[in-house]
Design a protein around this motif. Structure first.
Motif: not given
Length: 434
Positions: A99-127
């Motif tokens: 619970f030492h992440g920004p929202t104080l729950a283990f879900k921070d590990f997955g959510a923060r990784f996912m957000a950055r992966v999705m951002s990289w995967l959609t880096r050239d998308d316009e939608t």
């Protein structure tokens, strides 16, 4: 890295498609074609590595070049910039604090990784990418934090009205920006069913460019493997041998992530699944019969799941071999009265404040130790107890719990949510109008 659907094992997609599509069209779940073993070089040095270095080594091996190494290194270091410490209660009982992440729950590990992966995967998308997620508590807050004001994304969170704690609800409804909260008149299972229906509606899925941040998405499970490696490393340094991991479980993504880690070679003595009265998986482990049912509300609300979606992945990992699964995983279930007693017991015995989910884990750990007194257990504390301040105060009084500022600041923020009936058609109609 190639992945297949649990319902179509002969059809493959790459990692990027699996992440952005989230749910296969056949309503299965994506699984890695192959889970690689870590090589001997890793095991010779892992005890001297820090968390981020271990995380990069494991993810790089798992993804097998799906993301360029320099990009992956940046994603890991940015996403996992907080610790996962192991706290000893005594020689046989340790707590893995997630619970030492920004929202104080283990879900921070997955959510923060996912957000950055999705951002990289959609880096050239316009939608715009629409992240659709159901939450029983902590997932929504972690996803809202990870994706807040991320360019090119909007987040829609479904949560069951009246069935998350007050501060959890504020983490969903007081964020604003590109985050929208839908307050569903039903259970988490209803929310999950609505989300799946939207994904399976080809027209809506394409029109809204839908993806999911629930643990149905493979990019949530990959980073959740990592804190098990970090815990086992700390455990090994302390000379305690192989740990028994005790996992408070709802949708069973957290436990499935451990099974992935074990496939990669992580030394683990046994796995204990701890649930509240929503015990469909412990019942399966005892009887070999899987009987999903409507969930019942408890004080450990993140585990109020009556049809855990990741059970399909568990079956896939064991080839639907019930004896094999039951030999490696044990399940225990406990009610609210027992959970409250455990909160008091942990504080009285060890001076430690544990949240209701961790308390269920503690009870399961005690049940395991009663039968295996030579073992040592690692209990996952999946959320900060302050997120359940009402329950903690009822059991321990109002002087033992300090509310972290990042939660306290939400108390007076206005709740902004959109009420909705528990109907897939209602969600699909709402999405169509956006």
């Amino acid at each position: 890295m190639r992945l297949y659907s649990t319902k179509s094992p002969d059809k493959f997609v790459d990692f990027g498609e699996a992440v952005l599509r989230s749910l296969p069209a056949d309503n299965g779940l994506y699984m890695p074609e192959h889970i690689p073993m870590l090589d001997q070089d890793f095991w010779q040095t892992w005890q001297s590595m820090n968390f981020q270095d271990i995380a990069y080594a494991v993810v790089s091996k798992m993804l097998q070049g799906a993301i360029p190494e320099d990009e992956l290194s940046n994603i890991v270091s940015e996403a996992l910039n907080f610790p996962a410490p192991l706290t000893s209660l005594d020689q046989q009982r340790s707590v893995l604090e997630l619970f030492h992440g920004p929202t104080l729950a283990f879900k921070d590990f997955g959510a923060r990784f996912m957000a950055r992966v999705m951002s990289w995967l959609t880096r050239d998308d316009e939608t715009t990418l629409t992240v659709l997620v159901a939450t029983s508590g902590d997932t929504g807050g972690a996803v809202a934090s990870a994706f807040h004001n991320v360019e090119g994304t909007r987040v829609i969170i479904l949560y069951p009205s009246g069935k998350v704690s007050g501060l959890q609800e504020k983490q969903l409804t007081a964020v604003g920006g590109n985050i929208t909260a839908l307050e569903i008149d039903g259970s988490f299972d209803d929310c999950q069913r609505m989300v799946k229906a939207a994904f399976l509606n080809k027209e809506i899925s394409k029109e809204c460019n839908l993806t999911s941040a629930n643990s149905i998405n493979i990019s949530r499970l990959v980073p959740q493997m990592l804190y098990y490696f970090e815990a086992a490393r700390q455990f090994a340094i302390e000379g305690k041998g192989e740990p028994v991991f005790v996992i408070p479980s709802g949708n069973f993504g957290n436990l499935t992530a451990l099974l992935f880690a074990i496939k990669m070679g992580l030394p683990v003595r046994h796995v204990v699944a701890a649930t509240n009265i929503n015990d469909v998986v412990p019942e399966y482990l005892r009887s070999s019969e899987y009987k999903p049912r409507p969930s019942a509300a408890t004080i450990s609300n993140a585990m109020d799941v009556g049809a855990p979606s990741n059970f399909a992945r568990m079956l896939e990992l064991y080839g639907s071999d019930w004896p094999a699964m039951a030999s490696q995983i044990s399940g225990y279930a406990f009610g609210d009265c027992q959970t409250r007693e455990a909160i008091r017991e942990v504080h009285e015995k060890y001076g430690y404040v544990i949240d209701p989910h961790g308390a269920v884990g503690y009870l399961a750990g005690e049940a395991w130790l009663d039968q295996h007194p030579e073992d040592s257990v690692v209990i996952l504390e999946t959320a900060h107890p302050a997120k359940f301040s009402e329950t903690i105060t009822e059991e321990l009084g109002d002087k033992v719990l300090e509310i972290p500022q990042r939660l306290a600041c939400l108390a007076d923020e206005p709740k902004v949510s959109i009420p909705m009936i528990a109907s897939p058609d209602a969600l699909i109609s709402w999405l169509a109008d956006q």
